[in-house]
Design an enzyme around this catalytic site. Structure first.
Site, mmCIF file in Angstrom:
data_model
loop_
_atom_site.group_PDB
_atom_site.id
_atom_site.type_symbol
_atom_site.label_atom_id
_atom_site.label_comp_id
_atom_site.label_asym_id
_atom_site.label_seq_id
_atom_site.Cartn_x
_atom_site.Cartn_y
_atom_site.Cartn_z
ATOM 1 N N LYS A 87 18.180 49.729 61.220
ATOM 2 C CA LYS A 87 17.001 50.018 62.049
ATOM 3 C C LYS A 87 15.818 49.237 61.486
ATOM 4 O O LYS A 87 15.478 49.362 60.304
ATOM 5 C CB LYS A 87 16.745 51.519 62.006
ATOM 6 C CG LYS A 87 15.997 52.074 63.182
ATOM 7 C CD LYS A 87 16.038 53.594 63.116
ATOM 8 C CE LYS A 87 15.223 54.229 64.209
ATOM 9 N NZ LYS A 87 15.159 55.684 64.043
HETATM 10 O O1 G3P Z 1 13.779 58.484 66.741
HETATM 11 C C1 G3P Z 1 12.404 58.489 66.555
HETATM 12 C C2 G3P Z 1 11.939 59.882 66.404
HETATM 13 O O2 G3P Z 1 12.470 60.447 65.246
HETATM 14 C C3 G3P Z 1 10.500 60.091 66.454
HETATM 15 O O3 G3P Z 1 10.345 61.350 66.970
HETATM 16 O O4 G3P Z 1 9.206 63.450 67.420
HETATM 17 O O5 G3P Z 1 8.568 62.065 65.419
HETATM 18 O O6 G3P Z 1 7.979 61.329 67.710
HETATM 19 P P1 G3P Z 1 8.940 62.087 66.872
#
Ligand code: G3P
Length: 217
Positions: A87
């Site tokens: 990633k």
């Molecule tokens: O895959 C990306 C994700 O982990 C981000 O999620 O909820 O931190 O915006 P969030």
């Protein structure tokens, strides 16, 4: 559409995997830190454990921001297991690294995608996946699902093979909307996946069936 779980929590990965519908796992440095994993060896071991639990693509995120550092880290990650996907953040050196990984047969997930232009560049560099962050786009007052639809349309017109991995999913409805918009993959917290199970009429209907079943038991 493939289902990935977006966590580094082994118990949650196990629970989702036992449903039989899990196609992969995504992690990021924030999710790894949340599990209290410390030190490079422990991080690498954690990725290995996840790869042994789930038969599917497992995203492991580099923390370098320069081309050489990303390539070095990514090579080590890719050596852990054939299912590792490196990633890489959507930055200039990230694009160079994605091209390098692509030329060298290593799968990549270009993360922190917030625009169609970024998705085009990542696809052009040969990314296996792009990760538009739906929830964070919604948080900023824009429509995350609309971006999924826009990228899906562009990739179809241009014939890009890069898969759209909808990330930053917050709700079961996000999953449904991303499926409608043409996402190839949704990476979700366990709660959002389990949220797909829920409908009050299912609960009411099942209670009635079980009550009636007593009449002939
Ligand atoms: O895959 C990306 C994700 O982990 C981000 O999620 O909820 O931190 O915006 P969030």
């Amino acid at each position: 559409m493939k289902f990935f779980i977006d966590t580094a929590n082994l118990a949650q990965i196990k629970e989702a995997n036992e449903l039989g519908i899990l196609d992969g796992v995504t992690t990021n440095p924030s999710l790894m830190a949340k599990e209290g994993i410390k030190g490079n060896d422990a991080v690498m071991q954690h990725y290995k454990t996840i790869c042994e639990m789930v038969n599917g693509d497992i995203s492991a995120e580099v923390i370098s921001t320069d081309f050489a550092g990303m390539v070095e880290e990514g090579k080590k990650m890719a050596a852990i297991h054939p299912n590792i996907v490196v990633k890489v953040p959507m930055i200039k050196d990230g694009i160079k690294a994605i091209k390098w990984f692509s030329d060298n047969g290593i799968k990549t997930n270009c993360t922190l995608i917030f625009s169609a232009g970024q998705a085009i560049l990542a696809a052009k560099a040969g990314a296996t996946y792009v990760s538009p962050f739906i929830g964070r786009i919604d948080d900023s007052g824009w429509d995350g699902v609309e971006l999924i639809a826009q990228i899906a349309n562009i990739y179809a017109i241009q014939g890009f093979k890069t898969e759209i991995l909808a990330a930053s999913i917050r709700t079961a409805l996000h999953i449904v909307k991303c499926a409608e918009a043409g996402a190839d993959v949704c990476t979700c917290p366990l709660d959002s996946i389990l949220g797909l199970l829920k409908h009050p009429l299912t609960d009411i209907g099942l209670a009635k069936f079980l009550e009636d079943a007593k009449k002939f038991a």
